[in-house]
Design a protein around this motif. Structure first.
Motif, mmCIF file in Angstrom:
data_model
loop_
_atom_site.group_PDB
_atom_site.id
_atom_site.type_symbol
_atom_site.label_atom_id
_atom_site.label_comp_id
_atom_site.label_asym_id
_atom_site.label_seq_id
_atom_site.Cartn_x
_atom_site.Cartn_y
_atom_site.Cartn_z
ATOM 1 N N GLN A 9 3.750 2.226 2.668
ATOM 2 C CA GLN A 9 4.521 3.456 2.535
ATOM 3 C C GLN A 9 3.531 4.601 2.722
ATOM 4 O O GLN A 9 2.445 4.584 2.136
ATOM 5 N N VAL A 10 3.895 5.583 3.520
ATOM 6 C CA VAL A 10 3.017 6.718 3.804
ATOM 7 C C VAL A 10 3.679 8.002 3.320
ATOM 8 O O VAL A 10 4.853 8.237 3.582
ATOM 9 N N ALA A 68 5.475 1.176 9.237
ATOM 10 C CA ALA A 68 5.325 1.636 7.850
ATOM 11 C C ALA A 68 6.563 2.440 7.456
ATOM 12 O O ALA A 68 7.327 2.882 8.312
ATOM 13 N N ASP A 69 6.750 2.619 6.170
ATOM 14 C CA ASP A 69 7.827 3.464 5.652
ATOM 15 C C ASP A 69 7.269 4.848 5.363
ATOM 16 O O ASP A 69 6.089 4.992 5.044
ATOM 17 N N TRP A 70 8.132 5.852 5.439
ATOM 18 C CA TRP A 70 7.708 7.238 5.196
ATOM 19 C C TRP A 70 8.367 7.758 3.935
ATOM 20 O O TRP A 70 9.513 7.432 3.625
ATOM 21 N N THR A 71 7.614 8.575 3.199
ATOM 22 C CA THR A 71 8.112 9.244 2.004
ATOM 23 C C THR A 71 7.617 10.685 2.000
ATOM 24 O O THR A 71 6.466 10.942 2.361
ATOM 25 N N THR A 83 3.144 0.353 -10.794
ATOM 26 C CA THR A 83 3.864 -0.307 -9.691
ATOM 27 C C THR A 83 3.114 -1.496 -9.100
ATOM 28 O O THR A 83 3.728 -2.337 -8.447
ATOM 29 N N GLY A 84 1.799 -1.520 -9.267
ATOM 30 C CA GLY A 84 1.012 -2.582 -8.652
ATOM 31 C C GLY A 84 0.686 -2.336 -7.191
ATOM 32 O O GLY A 84 0.028 -3.148 -6.549
ATOM 33 N N LYS A 85 1.137 -1.208 -6.643
ATOM 34 C CA LYS A 85 0.785 -0.873 -5.257
ATOM 35 C C LYS A 85 -0.647 -0.364 -5.208
ATOM 36 O O LYS A 85 -1.091 0.327 -6.124
ATOM 37 N N TYR A 110 0.808 -1.206 0.000
ATOM 38 C CA TYR A 110 0.000 0.000 0.000
ATOM 39 C C TYR A 110 0.843 1.260 0.000
ATOM 40 O O TYR A 110 1.905 1.309 0.605
ATOM 41 N N LEU A 111 0.293 2.281 -0.659
ATOM 42 C CA LEU A 111 0.827 3.629 -0.586
ATOM 43 C C LEU A 111 -0.301 4.501 -0.059
ATOM 44 O O LEU A 111 -1.335 4.652 -0.721
#
Length: 146
Positions: A102-103, A119-122, A49-51, A6-7
């Motif tokens: 990813q957030v 989660a990962d941050w962007t 991307t398929g996300k 997920y994004l």
């Protein structure tokens, strides 16, 4: 562990960070154009991307609403008493350990919370670069098929 990743995107955070969206965001009569452009760019990113992209906006209505395009974006509008930040943090808290997540947010407190949830941050600026890369790859794919 599911393969689905997920994004999660704080819509207003991104619209304020991208100059081409910020111009329309400032005008009440053009705000919807900024939202539509962001959605278009995120659709391309999702397709390439398929996300699964979940776009979250602060709300103005009495209750939360959600739209889901078939095979497309999931858009959540928070109710007036809740922020997009709160919804994103809740989703990260509940699902980040089960699904890669990813957030995208410019808010430092959100970053700290979602990182603690796994989660990962962007940054919004990095998301712009990611969208541009997806758009370039789509253009390349189209050129190859011609």
């Amino acid at each position: 562990m599911s393969a689905l990743s997920y994004l999660l995107v704080d819509g207003h955070s991104v619209m304020h960070a991208w100059p081409e969206l910020k111009r329309d965001q400032r005008s009440a009569s053009r705000r919807h154009l900024a939202r539509l452009e962001l959605m278009k760019r995120l659709r391309t990113y999702q397709d390439m991307t398929g996300k699964q992209v979940v776009l979250v906006f602060d709300g103005t209505h009495s209750q939360r609403s959600e739209e889901r395009e078939p095979e497309g974006l999931q858009v959540i509008y928070a109710e007036a008493t809740t922020t997009a930040d709160a919804i994103i943090e809740r989703l990260a808290s509940r699902y980040a350990r089960q699904h890669p997540m990813q957030v995208v947010s410019a808010d430092g407190m959100v970053r700290e919370t979602i990182l603690a949830c796994g989660a990962d941050w962007t940054s919004p600026e990095m998301l712009k670069s990611m969208c541009e890369d997806a758009e370039r790859r789509l253009g390349d794919e189209i050129s190859k098929r011609r």
